[in-house]
Enzyme design. Sequence first.
Site, PDB file in Angstrom:
ATOM      1  CE1 TYR A 104      55.009  17.478 -39.781  1.00  0.00           C
ATOM      2  CE2 TYR A 104      56.686  15.918 -40.496  1.00  0.00           C
ATOM      3  CZ  TYR A 104      55.669  16.284 -39.624  1.00  0.00           C
ATOM      4  OH  TYR A 104      55.313  15.437 -38.609  1.00  0.00           O
TER       5      TYR A 104
ATOM      6  CG  HIS B 142      50.840  17.204 -30.272  1.00  0.00           C
ATOM      7  ND1 HIS B 142      49.821  16.366 -30.662  1.00  0.00           N
ATOM      8  CD2 HIS B 142      51.219  16.763 -29.036  1.00  0.00           C
ATOM      9  CE1 HIS B 142      49.592  15.463 -29.700  1.00  0.00           C
ATOM     10  NE2 HIS B 142      50.416  15.699 -28.709  1.00  0.00           N
TER      11      HIS B 142
ATOM     12  CB  CYS C 175      68.981  25.256 -37.011  1.00  0.00           C
ATOM     13  SG  CYS C 175      70.563  24.395 -37.134  1.00  0.00           S
TER      14      CYS C 175
ATOM     15  CB  CYS D 213      75.418  26.127 -37.811  1.00  0.00           C
ATOM     16  SG  CYS D 213      73.861  25.256 -37.610  1.00  0.00           S
TER      17      CYS D 213
ATOM     18  N   GLY E  50      36.677  16.909 -30.842  1.00  0.00           N
ATOM     19  CA  GLY E  50      37.298  16.441 -32.089  1.00  0.00           C
ATOM     20  C   GLY E  50      38.633  15.750 -31.887  1.00  0.00           C
TER      21      GLY E  50
HETATM   22  P1  OAD Z   1      42.445  11.754 -34.601  1.00  0.00           P
HETATM   23  O1  OAD Z   1      42.520  11.709 -36.076  1.00  0.00           O
HETATM   24  O2  OAD Z   1      42.982  10.606 -33.839  1.00  0.00           O
HETATM   25  O3  OAD Z   1      40.923  11.927 -34.152  1.00  0.00           O
HETATM   26  C1  OAD Z   1      40.087  12.872 -34.714  1.00  0.00           C
HETATM   27  C2  OAD Z   1      38.737  12.771 -34.023  1.00  0.00           C
HETATM   28  O4  OAD Z   1      37.911  13.813 -34.528  1.00  0.00           O
HETATM   29  C3  OAD Z   1      37.993  11.460 -34.257  1.00  0.00           C
HETATM   30  O5  OAD Z   1      37.537  10.958 -33.003  1.00  0.00           O
HETATM   31  C4  OAD Z   1      36.810  11.861 -35.152  1.00  0.00           C
HETATM   32  O6  OAD Z   1      35.644  11.117 -34.847  1.00  0.00           O
HETATM   33  C5  OAD Z   1      36.615  13.310 -34.763  1.00  0.00           C
HETATM   34  N1  OAD Z   1      36.022  14.172 -35.797  1.00  0.00           N
HETATM   35  C6  OAD Z   1      36.226  14.152 -37.136  1.00  0.00           C
HETATM   36  N2  OAD Z   1      35.568  15.166 -37.732  1.00  0.00           N
HETATM   37  C7  OAD Z   1      34.910  15.841 -36.748  1.00  0.00           C
HETATM   38  C8  OAD Z   1      34.069  17.004 -36.718  1.00  0.00           C
HETATM   39  N3  OAD Z   1      33.762  17.658 -37.827  1.00  0.00           N
HETATM   40  N4  OAD Z   1      33.595  17.421 -35.520  1.00  0.00           N
HETATM   41  C9  OAD Z   1      33.897  16.737 -34.377  1.00  0.00           C
HETATM   42  N5  OAD Z   1      34.699  15.650 -34.354  1.00  0.00           N
HETATM   43  C10 OAD Z   1      35.205  15.212 -35.511  1.00  0.00           C
HETATM   44  O7  OAD Z   1      43.113  13.142 -34.148  1.00  0.00           O
HETATM   45  P2  OAD Z   1      43.682  13.578 -32.732  1.00  0.00           P
HETATM   46  O8  OAD Z   1      42.874  13.043 -31.621  1.00  0.00           O
HETATM   47  O9  OAD Z   1      43.894  15.033 -32.781  1.00  0.00           O
HETATM   48  O10 OAD Z   1      50.044  13.645 -32.892  1.00  0.00           O
HETATM   49  O11 OAD Z   1      45.093  12.863 -32.735  1.00  0.00           O
HETATM   50  C11 OAD Z   1      45.965  13.075 -31.659  1.00  0.00           C
HETATM   51  C12 OAD Z   1      47.393  13.057 -32.135  1.00  0.00           C
HETATM   52  O12 OAD Z   1      47.646  11.857 -32.874  1.00  0.00           O
HETATM   53  C13 OAD Z   1      47.746  14.162 -33.124  1.00  0.00           C
HETATM   54  O13 OAD Z   1      48.034  15.385 -32.517  1.00  0.00           O
HETATM   55  C14 OAD Z   1      48.944  13.597 -33.813  1.00  0.00           C
HETATM   56  C15 OAD Z   1      48.459  12.176 -34.033  1.00  0.00           C
HETATM   57  O14 OAD Z   1      49.431  11.221 -34.172  1.00  0.00           O
HETATM   58  C16 OAD Z   1      51.277  13.911 -33.332  1.00  0.00           C
HETATM   59  O15 OAD Z   1      51.537  14.074 -34.502  1.00  0.00           O
HETATM   60  C17 OAD Z   1      52.290  14.004 -32.228  1.00  0.00           C
END
Ligand code: OAD
Length: 251
Positions: free
Chosen positions: A65, A117, A125, A149, A186
């Site tokens: 992180y 998220h 903490c 703590c 996205g």
């Molecule tokens: P993903 O990585 O699963 O999906 C990203 C999406 O963005 C894909 O469908 C790509 O095709 C699209 N993409 C990439 N570049 C782009 C651009 N320039 N313009 C438009 N689209 C684009 O990410 P999330 O859907 O956000 O959760 O993932 C959901 C959750 O899964 C995250 O919040 C995280 C992860 O595990 C946690 O950490 C709890």
Amino acid sequence: MFSGKLLEKLSSATAVVVLTGAGTSAESGVPTFRGNEGLWKKFKPDELADFDAFIKNPDLVWEWYAYRKKLIADVRPNPAHYALAEMEKLFQEFAVITQNIDNLHRRAGSARVYELHGNIERNYCIKCGRWYRNDELTLATSAPRCVDCQGLIRPDVVWFGELLPAEQWELADRASRNADVFFSIGTSAIVYPAASLPLRAKESGAYIVEINAETTPLSDIAHESLIGKAGEILPRLVDVLRKQRTDENQK
Ligand code: OAD
């Protein structure tokens, strides 16, 4: 590029809601999770984004992180974020619901942002709940301890198996059900419960529009699916909307 139907819907819309995912920040240089270059191709989520993993190996999780905090602090919002901040000014009710933890919507000027998220700029903490900003901690490789703590400090992000922040979820759910037009931008649209929001919005009568670099499971459910980069499509949409408003005002 934009259908007459979409422009008509936007012209009469009172409430517009946008759900964003990692693809919205991709053009800022923040890696997405899935796809060939995605974080989950190189790293194992159950070793890094998981409370038990943090307890077992806090330094490893913190180091990951700390790397992401640094990366995110060094990037800037992209045209997609700025376009959404502009769109907020064009509608009576407008909300961004984001799965992203990078705070880039707020940095671009969006005022109503629901973070499902969490936010990587905040930490707390796990023992006493005291809050810490990133600049109050050294972003070194070992997990910091609470000054009150001595409890372990974790980033304020939702890990696998954890509940979403209840208030943010309720606000997001309510806004989605109330939306006239709902954009999903996205996001791979597969991580629940966030992925249920466009379905809830559709059930309540919203017009569903997807903007994504590729098709997703939502593409067949959405009324429209625009394939391309969010940072290119959204600024064009804002231009069209502004022109639409000017034309309407001149009538
Ligand atoms: P993903 O990585 O699963 O999906 C990203 C999406 O963005 C894909 O469908 C790509 O095709 C699209 N993409 C990439 N570049 C782009 C651009 N320039 N313009 C438009 N689209 C684009 O990410 P999330 O859907 O956000 O959760 O993932 C959901 C959750 O899964 C995250 O919040 C995280 C992860 O595990 C946690 O950490 C709890």
